[in-house]
Structure formats: C-alpha cells, structure tokens
Design a protein around this motif. Structure first.
Motif, short mmCIF file in Angstrom:
data_model
loop_
_atom_site.label_atom_id
_atom_site.label_comp_id
_atom_site.label_asym_id
_atom_site.label_seq_id
_atom_site.Cartn_x
_atom_site.Cartn_y
_atom_site.Cartn_z
N ARG A 1 -2.62 51.81 42.26
CA ARG A 1 -2.35 50.80 41.26
C ARG A 1 -3.39 49.69 41.38
NH1 ARG A 1 2.73 47.09 41.96
NH2 ARG A 1 1.31 45.79 40.73
N PRO A 2 -3.66 48.96 40.30
CA PRO A 2 -4.66 47.89 40.36
C PRO A 2 -4.22 46.76 41.28
CG PRO A 2 -4.21 48.50 38.08
CD PRO A 2 -3.16 49.17 38.93
N GLU A 3 -5.18 46.18 41.99
CA GLU A 3 -4.93 45.01 42.82
C GLU A 3 -5.18 43.74 42.01
OE1 GLU A 3 -3.76 44.15 45.61
OE2 GLU A 3 -4.23 45.55 47.23
N VAL A 4 -4.53 42.66 42.41
CA VAL A 4 -4.76 41.36 41.81
C VAL A 4 -6.01 40.76 42.44
CG1 VAL A 4 -3.86 39.03 41.52
CG2 VAL A 4 -2.33 41.00 41.35
N VAL A 5 -6.91 40.27 41.61
CA VAL A 5 -8.14 39.63 42.09
C VAL A 5 -8.01 38.12 41.85
CG1 VAL A 5 -10.63 39.41 41.80
CG2 VAL A 5 -9.54 41.66 41.66
N ALA A 6 -7.99 37.35 42.93
CA ALA A 6 -7.83 35.90 42.83
C ALA A 6 -9.13 35.19 43.12
CB ALA A 6 -6.76 35.43 43.82
N GLU A 7 -9.37 34.09 42.41
CA GLU A 7 -10.48 33.21 42.74
C GLU A 7 -10.00 32.28 43.84
OE1 GLU A 7 -13.53 29.95 40.73
OE2 GLU A 7 -12.03 30.96 39.49
N THR A 8 -10.74 32.19 44.94
CA THR A 8 -10.18 31.62 46.16
C THR A 8 -10.52 30.15 46.40
OG1 THR A 8 -12.07 32.57 47.35
CG2 THR A 8 -10.03 33.84 47.31
N GLY A 9 -11.26 29.51 45.51
CA GLY A 9 -11.47 28.08 45.61
C GLY A 9 -12.16 27.65 46.88
N ARG A 10 -11.53 26.74 47.63
CA ARG A 10 -12.12 26.22 48.87
C ARG A 10 -12.39 27.31 49.90
NH1 ARG A 10 -14.91 21.62 49.25
NH2 ARG A 10 -13.99 20.02 47.90
N MET A 11 -11.64 28.41 49.81
CA MET A 11 -11.83 29.50 50.76
C MET A 11 -12.92 30.48 50.33
SD MET A 11 -10.04 29.12 53.44
CE MET A 11 -10.18 30.78 54.12
N ALA A 12 -13.56 30.23 49.19
CA ALA A 12 -14.57 31.16 48.68
C ALA A 12 -15.68 31.46 49.68
CB ALA A 12 -15.15 30.62 47.38
N PRO A 13 -16.17 30.49 50.49
CA PRO A 13 -17.23 30.82 51.44
C PRO A 13 -16.84 31.88 52.47
CG PRO A 13 -17.12 28.45 51.10
CD PRO A 13 -15.90 29.04 50.45
N LEU B 1 -27.10 46.94 66.17
CA LEU B 1 -26.96 46.71 64.75
C LEU B 1 -26.44 45.29 64.51
CD1 LEU B 1 -25.26 50.06 63.64
CD2 LEU B 1 -27.71 49.56 63.89
N ALA B 2 -26.86 44.72 63.40
CA ALA B 2 -26.37 43.41 62.98
C ALA B 2 -26.04 43.47 61.50
CB ALA B 2 -27.42 42.33 63.24
N GLY B 3 -25.06 42.71 61.09
CA GLY B 3 -24.66 42.70 59.69
C GLY B 3 -23.29 42.11 59.54
N HIS B 4 -22.45 42.75 58.73
CA HIS B 4 -21.08 42.26 58.57
C HIS B 4 -20.27 43.30 57.81
CE1 HIS B 4 -18.04 39.13 58.81
NE2 HIS B 4 -18.94 38.32 59.34
N THR B 5 -18.96 43.24 58.03
CA THR B 5 -18.02 44.00 57.22
C THR B 5 -17.28 43.03 56.32
OG1 THR B 5 -16.35 43.80 58.95
CG2 THR B 5 -17.74 45.77 58.98
N GLY B 6 -16.56 43.56 55.34
CA GLY B 6 -15.82 42.69 54.45
C GLY B 6 -14.65 43.42 53.82
N SER B 7 -13.58 42.67 53.56
CA SER B 7 -12.45 43.24 52.84
C SER B 7 -11.76 42.14 52.05
CB SER B 7 -11.46 43.91 53.80
OG SER B 7 -10.81 42.94 54.60
N MET B 8 -11.38 42.47 50.85
CA MET B 8 -10.52 41.64 50.01
C MET B 8 -9.59 42.61 49.28
SD MET B 8 -11.12 38.35 50.29
CE MET B 8 -10.72 37.46 48.79
N PRO B 9 -8.47 42.15 48.76
CA PRO B 9 -7.57 43.07 48.07
C PRO B 9 -8.32 43.91 47.03
CG PRO B 9 -6.51 40.95 48.33
CD PRO B 9 -7.93 40.78 48.80
N GLY B 10 -8.30 45.22 47.23
CA GLY B 10 -8.96 46.13 46.30
C GLY B 10 -10.37 46.52 46.67
N PHE B 11 -10.93 45.95 47.74
CA PHE B 11 -12.34 46.21 48.05
C PHE B 11 -12.61 46.23 49.56
CE2 PHE B 11 -12.27 44.40 43.81
CZ PHE B 11 -13.13 45.25 43.12
N LEU B 12 -13.60 47.05 49.93
CA LEU B 12 -14.11 47.12 51.30
C LEU B 12 -15.64 47.17 51.23
CD1 LEU B 12 -11.70 49.84 52.72
CD2 LEU B 12 -11.64 47.40 53.28
N ALA B 13 -16.29 46.58 52.22
CA ALA B 13 -17.75 46.57 52.24
C ALA B 13 -18.24 46.53 53.68
CB ALA B 13 -18.28 45.35 51.48
N ALA B 14 -19.43 47.07 53.91
CA ALA B 14 -20.08 47.00 55.23
C ALA B 14 -21.57 47.11 55.04
CB ALA B 14 -19.58 48.10 56.16
#
Length: 451
Positions: free
Chosen positions: A208-220, A284-297
C-alpha cells in the motif's frame, strides 16, 4: 565495462529486488569520477525506473548537511570545537554546550529522535522552532563518551547553516553544492519523474502507498530526493572532493573515523557526517538512508576510485547497504583499476632529497620517501610500526595526515652548519644511524660505533 561485469551487476540488482520484495530497485556504479553503469528492476516488467527517476534518500541527506558545515569551517566562520550556542543560541541549555564536531560525529549524546509524534510521519509544522526538535532532557549520554546516532543533532546543524549563511539551508545547499556539481535532480520535494513510496506487507505479497511528509526543521536529517545519476556525481565527490565545493583534504578528513563502531556493528564507525564500513577488506565511506516508503545506500572506496549506490521504494525489505557494497565489490574485483603511470616529479627541492632514505627510531628502521607534490611518506621497513604521510606547513614543519602521527608535527632539526641532525616527531627522535653517540637520543645511549 565488460559484458560479464554488467551481467553480474544486473543480477545483483535483480536478486535484491526479488528477495527484498520491493516495487523497484535502482543500482549504479561510479568509477574514476563518472557513472559507468546503472541498472534497475521493477515489479512491472518493461517499465523499470532509470537513472533519472527520483527516490527519497533519507539520511543520505546528512552527508550534504555535513559538507555545508565543513565549508563554513574551511572559510573560518566556525571551528568544530565551537559550542553550538555560540552560533545557534536558541538551541538552549540542553544542547547549546555540545560542539559542532560532536554533532557531526554523533558523539554529542543527544537523543536519537525528537519528542513525539514520530517526526518521519508527521508534518514539520508540528515543530516550527529549533527547540521543538529537542525534548525536556535531550542529552542521553555524556558528550563525547560514546557514539549515539542522533537525527535531532543534524536538525541543529541545519539551523547552524541557516544562521551562518542567512538563508534556508536548502537554498544554501543549492547555491554552494548542488549547482556547482551539476546535481539539478536533487531537491527538497519530489519532482517528476519520481517513484512512489510503498509499504510491503511482511507476511503477504501485498502493498500500500506510504504517506510522504515534509519534515520542516527535521529536514536536514532526511528530507532530500535524488536520482541514481545525481548520486553518482555525489559519490565521485565523496571519493575525491571538488575544489568548487570542498577541498579533497577536507573530504578526506570527513572520511576518517571520528567515532568508534557500536558493539552491535563492529565493522562500522562514523566520520564527520559519513558512515564508515569495512567489508571484504575494503574501507568504505558513505551513508544509508530510510524514510517511510524508501531506502537508500551509497558507498565509496576512495583508494580504488569506485563507488556504488542502491535505491528502493519500500519501507523495509531489500538490504540496500549490502547491495550497494556488493555492486562496488563486483566492479572492483572484476575490473580492478589501473594505477596511475609512474612519472618523475617536478623538480624537487634539494633540501627534501637530503631527507630521503633510511632513518631509525631507536633500533627500528624506517624509510622516508619524497613523493610527487613534495609530500613526505614515512613508513617502517619491516612492515610493522607507525607510518604516515606528511604535508608541509607554511612555517617549514610537516603535519601527519593519518595513523598514529595524524596531526602531529614533524620538524627537521639541523646542526649549526646547516646539516641535518635528526627528525623530531612529537618528541620522538629519528636518527640516521641507530644510537649513534653523536645524536641527541633522549636519555643517552653509549652506542656501538667505536667513537
């Protein structure tokens, strides 16, 4: 790339999409500063996303914020040892005494998350002020005592950038980083074509689709959207720097360990805004990431000039960190890069050539070599012991760049007649012969040279 390498890369992406049960997965490889391969798999055969499709990249955003902070540091507008309240007084008593360096390395002791409600799934309008990302007791551990990942810590760093630049952090990012690197598909909000984010049922093949929120002060901490093509440019930058944005030496410092790995992740660690990983003998150097509906590395091996990334549009499932690391390893193992051809350096200062050759710390033999560009490289001859590269300073001393001697000063001590007496590295004396009685060996030694 060779056909066999391309096949192996696509196979890894296909397995990751299938076993990870994600609607789509994109992978890409960077070598020697440019995108050399990208591939994808999708639940809709024949309609897989390409390298220009946006995905939300979550905490990969933190690497961008860290670069903005390091730019301020290189410009002399702040020091990593500065307390936060020197620049962001509204951080308050709870967080104001924490240093910028501690926030970058997640050693500030700040809480991992904001007070409720869950910031990733609720509008940023619920936290309009800097203080709103902190609870009544935001510091959970003594500052500097341990690694403790903190999303609010990077919200504070974003506020720091805004204070020092006098503009929103996203605007500063566009002007100072994204535009110079040609990353026009990296944005705060999605721009078509962009993947939709989904939650996949853990025990059934439904989603099912996830809700995507704009996170304001937490955006960084995790707001950005990007593409495989743009992140390939970012990988190239994190591996080698770019003088238009940040010098290679500063990016190298960001890749150095600033916090130890957690007990639960002995192969990890953290630099200044970058996750660190040891995998298959590679650093290795870099970063991983996750938000509702998404994963990245995204991972880079700066030594090999290779980077790789993986993006997926589901909340959980595919092991994107391992997939990106595997794509890097497949490339580096199947097609190892050719070393730069050796060529003689430009004319070298005779005073440097005078330093080249064997030196002794006590009875331990070392070799000092003069490299291209005038850099000195001190290393033990036996393969055991402390070595480092050194770069010259304006006062004629040299500063170690790595290992035990990182940040330490090397001085060339001369006799009255101008000839070299010995090398002093943080009070350690290196001499041309072991325990020559004419040398200033601390504590003295009778020697064995028959004077």
């Amino acid at each position: 790339m060779l056909p066999g390498t391309r096949r192996a890369l696509l196979h890894r992406v296909a397995v990751g999409q299938s076993e990870g049960r994600t609607p789509s997965l994109v992978g890409a490889v960077v070598r020697d500063g440019r995108l050399v391969w990208s591939g994808s798999r999708s639940m809709i055969e024949g309609h897989a996303p390409d390298a220009d499709t946006q995905y939300r990249i979550g905490s990969l955003t933190k690497t961008f914020v860290a670069v903005l902070v390091m730019r301020l540091r290189d410009e002399g507008l702040l020091e990593l040892t500065d307390p936060l309240d020197r620049h962001v007084p509204e951080a308050g008593a709870g967080a104001g005494a924490l240093t910028i360096g501690q926030l970058l390395a997640h050693t500030s002791g700040l809480a991992s998350e904001t007070p409720g409600p869950w910031w990733e799934r609720t509008p940023g309008t619920l936290r309009p002020e800097v203080a709103d990302v902190l609870g009544p007791a935001p510091v959970k551990h003594p500052a500097g005592s341990r690694y403790h990942y903190s999303n609010p810590g990077f919200a504070l760093l974003g506020a720091l950038v805004e204070r020092r630049r006098g503009m929103p952090w996203g605007q500063a990012l566009r002007a100072e980083v994204l535009d110079p690197l040609g990353m026009d598909r990296t944005t705060l909000l999605p721009q078509a074509p962009a993947a939709g984010g989904f939650a996949v049922h853990p025990w059934a093949d439904v989603m099912r689709p996830e809700v995507v929120a704009e996170t304001g002060r937490m955006a960084p901490a995790g707001q950005l959207w990007s593409t495989a093509a743009d992140l390939a440019r970012w990988a190239a930058f994190l591996a080698a720097g770019d003088q238009r944005v940040l010098a290679a030496a500063t990016v190298e410092r960001m890749r150095q360990p600033a916090a130890p790995p957690e007990n639960t992740d002995p192969e990890g660690g953290y630099g200044l805004g970058m996750q660190l990983l040891r995998r298959g003998g590679r650093r290795l150097a870099g970063h991983t990431g996750s938000m509702p509906g998404f994963l990245a590395a995204l991972w880079v091996s700066a030594e090999e000039g290779v980077g790789a990334l993986a993006l997926a549009n589901c909340t959980s499932g595919p092991a994107v960190s391992a997939i990106a690391a595997d794509l890097l390893a497949i490339t580096a193992d199947a097609e190892p890069g050719l070393p730069t051809p050796w060529r003689p350096a430009d004319p070298v200062d005779p005073a440097l050539l005078e330093l080249a050759g064997p030196w002794y710390w006590g009875t331990s033999a070392f070799a000092l070599r003069v490299r291209g560009g005038g850099e000195l490289h001190l290393a033990p001859l036996t393969g055991q012991g402390r070595g480092s590269r050194f770069h010259v300073e304006h006062d004629g001393t040299w500063t170690g760049r790595e290992g035990y001697y990182a940040g330490e000063t090397l001085r060339v001590v001369r006799q009255v007649d101008g000839s070299v007496s010995h090398l002093d590295i943080g009070s350690f004396v290196f001499t041309r012969r072991p325990y020559d009685p004419s040398d200033p060996v601390p504590g003295g030694f009778p020697g064995w040279w028959g004077r």
